[in-house]
Design a protein around this motif. Structure first.
Motif, mmCIF file in Angstrom:
data_model
loop_
_atom_site.group_PDB
_atom_site.id
_atom_site.type_symbol
_atom_site.label_atom_id
_atom_site.label_comp_id
_atom_site.label_asym_id
_atom_site.label_seq_id
_atom_site.Cartn_x
_atom_site.Cartn_y
_atom_site.Cartn_z
ATOM 1 N N PRO A 184 22.814 -41.541 -17.050
ATOM 2 C CA PRO A 184 21.420 -41.506 -17.488
ATOM 3 C C PRO A 184 20.475 -41.426 -16.288
ATOM 4 N N ARG A 185 19.285 -40.930 -16.546
ATOM 5 C CA ARG A 185 18.263 -40.865 -15.496
ATOM 6 C C ARG A 185 17.572 -42.225 -15.385
ATOM 7 N N VAL A 186 17.498 -42.728 -14.156
ATOM 8 C CA VAL A 186 16.810 -43.983 -13.848
ATOM 9 C C VAL A 186 16.260 -43.871 -12.432
ATOM 10 N N ALA A 187 15.482 -44.852 -12.015
ATOM 11 C CA ALA A 187 15.075 -44.965 -10.611
ATOM 12 C C ALA A 187 16.157 -45.763 -9.891
ATOM 13 N N HIS A 188 17.059 -45.043 -9.243
ATOM 14 C CA HIS A 188 18.228 -45.662 -8.635
ATOM 15 C C HIS A 188 17.875 -46.427 -7.369
ATOM 16 N N GLU A 189 18.626 -47.488 -7.127
ATOM 17 C CA GLU A 189 18.662 -48.106 -5.803
ATOM 18 C C GLU A 189 20.098 -48.547 -5.542
ATOM 19 N N GLY A 190 20.470 -49.743 -5.949
ATOM 20 C CA GLY A 190 21.809 -50.213 -5.659
ATOM 21 C C GLY A 190 22.884 -49.512 -6.472
ATOM 22 N N LEU A 191 24.041 -49.296 -5.815
ATOM 23 C CA LEU A 191 25.253 -48.796 -6.457
ATOM 24 C C LEU A 191 26.399 -49.687 -6.011
ATOM 25 N N ALA A 192 27.366 -49.926 -6.887
ATOM 26 C CA ALA A 192 28.527 -50.728 -6.496
ATOM 27 C C ALA A 192 29.713 -50.380 -7.379
ATOM 28 N N PHE A 193 30.903 -50.321 -6.763
ATOM 29 C CA PHE A 193 32.153 -50.127 -7.486
ATOM 30 C C PHE A 193 32.916 -51.447 -7.544
ATOM 31 N N ASP A 194 33.493 -51.762 -8.716
ATOM 32 C CA ASP A 194 34.389 -52.905 -8.781
ATOM 33 C C ASP A 194 35.818 -52.450 -8.485
ATOM 34 N N ARG A 195 36.773 -53.385 -8.533
ATOM 35 C CA ARG A 195 38.140 -53.033 -8.156
ATOM 36 C C ARG A 195 38.806 -52.092 -9.151
ATOM 37 N N ASP A 196 38.238 -51.974 -10.357
ATOM 38 C CA ASP A 196 38.755 -51.019 -11.335
ATOM 39 C C ASP A 196 38.042 -49.672 -11.238
ATOM 40 N N ASN A 197 37.191 -49.540 -10.214
ATOM 41 C CA ASN A 197 36.433 -48.311 -9.947
ATOM 42 C C ASN A 197 35.380 -48.013 -11.004
ATOM 43 N N ASN A 198 34.920 -49.050 -11.723
ATOM 44 C CA ASN A 198 33.726 -48.898 -12.543
ATOM 45 C C ASN A 198 32.512 -48.872 -11.621
ATOM 46 N N LEU A 199 31.532 -48.038 -11.942
ATOM 47 C CA LEU A 199 30.337 -47.877 -11.117
ATOM 48 C C LEU A 199 29.152 -48.570 -11.785
ATOM 49 N N TYR A 200 28.514 -49.496 -11.042
ATOM 50 C CA TYR A 200 27.337 -50.218 -11.520
ATOM 51 C C TYR A 200 26.090 -49.632 -10.864
ATOM 52 N N PHE A 201 24.996 -49.560 -11.637
ATOM 53 C CA PHE A 201 23.740 -49.032 -11.098
ATOM 54 C C PHE A 201 22.581 -49.645 -11.861
ATOM 55 N N ILE A 202 21.396 -49.504 -11.324
ATOM 56 C CA ILE A 202 20.213 -50.160 -11.894
ATOM 57 C C ILE A 202 19.062 -49.166 -12.067
ATOM 58 N N ASP A 203 18.048 -49.613 -12.795
ATOM 59 C CA ASP A 203 16.763 -48.919 -12.848
ATOM 60 C C ASP A 203 15.771 -49.803 -12.116
ATOM 61 N N GLU A 204 15.258 -49.317 -10.999
ATOM 62 C CA GLU A 204 14.419 -50.141 -10.121
ATOM 63 C C GLU A 204 12.974 -50.104 -10.629
ATOM 64 N N ARG A 205 12.688 -51.034 -11.521
ATOM 65 C CA ARG A 205 11.362 -51.078 -12.132
ATOM 66 C C ARG A 205 11.217 -52.412 -12.841
ATOM 67 N N ASN A 206 10.019 -52.930 -12.964
ATOM 68 C CA ASN A 206 9.825 -54.092 -13.832
ATOM 69 C C ASN A 206 10.265 -53.741 -15.256
ATOM 70 N N ASP A 207 10.822 -54.749 -15.947
ATOM 71 C CA ASP A 207 11.234 -54.571 -17.341
ATOM 72 C C ASP A 207 12.327 -53.500 -17.463
ATOM 73 N N SER A 208 13.293 -53.547 -16.524
ATOM 74 C CA SER A 208 14.325 -52.515 -16.490
ATOM 75 C C SER A 208 15.710 -53.140 -16.616
ATOM 76 N N HIS A 209 16.772 -52.343 -16.402
ATOM 77 C CA HIS A 209 18.083 -52.732 -16.874
ATOM 78 C C HIS A 209 19.188 -52.468 -15.855
ATOM 79 N N LEU A 210 20.360 -53.039 -16.157
ATOM 80 C CA LEU A 210 21.559 -52.913 -15.330
ATOM 81 C C LEU A 210 22.629 -52.186 -16.144
ATOM 82 N N PHE A 211 23.327 -51.230 -15.497
ATOM 83 C CA PHE A 211 24.239 -50.344 -16.203
ATOM 84 C C PHE A 211 25.630 -50.348 -15.567
ATOM 85 N N LYS A 212 26.600 -49.902 -16.364
ATOM 86 C CA LYS A 212 27.973 -49.717 -15.889
ATOM 87 C C LYS A 212 28.499 -48.385 -16.415
#
Length: 462
Positions: A184-212
């Motif tokens: 999905p389109r978001v204002a990206h900043e942090g990215l991180a992979f867990d040991r199962d290679n799932n990718l986590y990302f965020i929407d950098e904005r007030n009232d925003s969310h965390l994704f996997k």
């Protein structure tokens, strides 16, 4: 190679030696108190450091005239080539500007090259803006993304995209940058992979969310396969109605396993005609409701002694850092203004403000970088001795003095545990810098032992 470059290269070679690696780790320091003051230190060595055994050196300084190479400035997140040929040799950072780009520093020669830059500045439709994230992938490529996306009521912008450099060690003329449109389109900043290679990302904005993002091909050896199919989820705590709530969490799907939007999700077409899920609007709908964070920024994952993993999230507006136990599915408040300041023994209060970037050292300690102007901008060490996801105390580890600037992209070298890198972003002078911080190898004294992990006298009172 110039004399300066040769000296820096020799210094890094010493930092990689066994004797240096056995020296004082970054967690041995005396917590700082007070502010350093804007402009009180030279821009080439701009940090007040918390140990006499720490030193700092500029390894990249922006040429404001850009006479030698494209360098639009606003240096942001760091990573290195953490796997593959010459692992650890190259340091990558990005330009968070209206004409974004990527630079690569050879840590042997200390030569920096711009390996890719946007063909046009915003608002051109072929522009790329505000590159922020830098993350090395499990299959050996480089990810970055744009920290820019439109509000739900506004027309969709061209931005909010994740990009992969599939050949990040190649000659700049051969660099291949690919938009991975399954996210999905978001204002990206942090990215991180867990040991199962799932990718986590965020929407950098007030009232925003965390994704996997969960790839159908988690063990893929190239991005074409990893991003070919997969499912995106948003994090929910409770029923999702309480912002920045803690407690039991679940992951709510936004797409099917092929990346196709589920019925009811908000799908938009950008000015280039590309169709995508709106990652800002969709989690506000009841069927997809996610927990709301106020301006979450960076992500970092720590492996725990019990084999689990903890995902840390910095939420800037309300001065909080959260810890998510990925195995147990729980969210805790890791650090806030109520967390004890090691230097005073009292709650940190307004001394701890606007947590932005996160970093993790060779010992697994979490560091929190403030988004504040030089003079009051600090980097904090967080002590979580029992690993429960709640910091017992935080201590000022370094303070930036450069006028108009903030610290960004703190990164601890995976191959030289007593070396770290941090960017000085958008200073008033226009000369962004990459600073290398090193820990020397002194004979340990009783005082050093007292200050291990920031255990100053004020911290040890209770």
């Amino acid at each position: 190679m110039t004399l300066k470059q040769r000296s820096l290269a020799i210094g890094l070679a010493l930092a990689a030696s066994p004797a240096f690696a056995a020296g004082t780790p970054f967690s041995h320091f005396t917590p700082l108190a007070g502010d350093v003051g804007a402009g009180t230190l030279p821009e080439a060595a701009p940090y007040r450091l918390s140990s006499p055994h720490f030193s700092q050196t500029t390894i990249v300084a922006r040429d404001v005239a850009q006479a030698r190479r494209f360098d639009s400035g606003s240096y942001d997140m760091h990573t290195a080539n953490e796997t593959g040929p010459d692992a650890g040799r190259y340091l990558f950072t990005v330009f968070e500007t209206g004409q974004a780009g990527i630079q690569r520093t050879d840590l042997r020669t200390m030569i920096t090259a711009t390996i890719w830059s946007s063909p046009a500045a915003a608002p051109a439709l072929n522009s790329h803006v505000a590159f922020d994230a830098s993350r090395w992938t499990p299959w050996g490529s480089f990810l970055t993304a744009e920290e820019s996306w439109s509000d739900p009521a506004a027309p969709a912008s061209p931005y909010g995209r994740l990009f992969e450099v599939t050949n990040p060690l190649a000659d700049p003329a051969d660099i291949n940058l690919v938009h991975r449109a399954i996210l999905p389109r978001v204002a990206h900043e942090g990215l991180a992979f867990d040991r199962d290679n799932n990718l986590y990302f965020i929407d950098e904005r007030n009232d925003s969310h965390l994704f996997k993002f969960v790839s159908v091909n988690p063990d893929a050896t190239r991005g074409d396969d990893y991003f070919a199919a997969g499912q995106t989820f948003v994090l929910r705590v409770g029923d999702g109605t309480v912002a920045e709530a803690t407690g039991a969490a679940t992951w709510i799907p936004l797409t099917d396993v092929n990346g196709v939007a589920l019925p009811g999700a908000v799908v938009v077409a950008d000015p280039n005609g590309l169709v995508a899920i709106d990652g800002r609007a969709t989690p506000k709908l009841p069927a997809f409701r996610g927990i709301r964070f106020d301006r979450q920024e960076d992500l970092e994952i720590k492996s725990l002694k019990d084999g689990g993993q903890m995902l840390f999230v910095a939420a800037t507006t309300n001065h909080k850092v959260f810890a998510i136990d990925l195995a147990r599915g729980t969210v805790k408040l890791f650090a806030s203004q109520n967390t004890r300041d090691m230097a005073t023994g009292q709650p940190a209060g307004s001394a701890f403000k606007n947590p932005d970037n996160l970093a993790i050292d060779a010992e697994g300690n979490i560091y929190i970088v403030e988004d504040q102007p030089g003079g009051v901008a600090d980097i904090w060490f967080a002590s979580d001795e029992n690993g429960d996801g709640v910091a017992e105390a935080i201590g000022k580890w370094a303070s930036l003095s450069t006028a108009g600037a903030e610290s960004s992209g703190l990164y601890f070298d995976r191959f030289r545990p007593n070396v770290a890198y941090v960017n000085v972003q958008h200073p008033a002078s226009g000369v962004d810098r990459t600073i290398m911080i090193s820990a020397s190898c002194p004979a340990e004294t009783s005082q050093d032992q007292d200050h291990q992990r920031g255990h100053g006298k004020a911290r040890d009172k209770d």
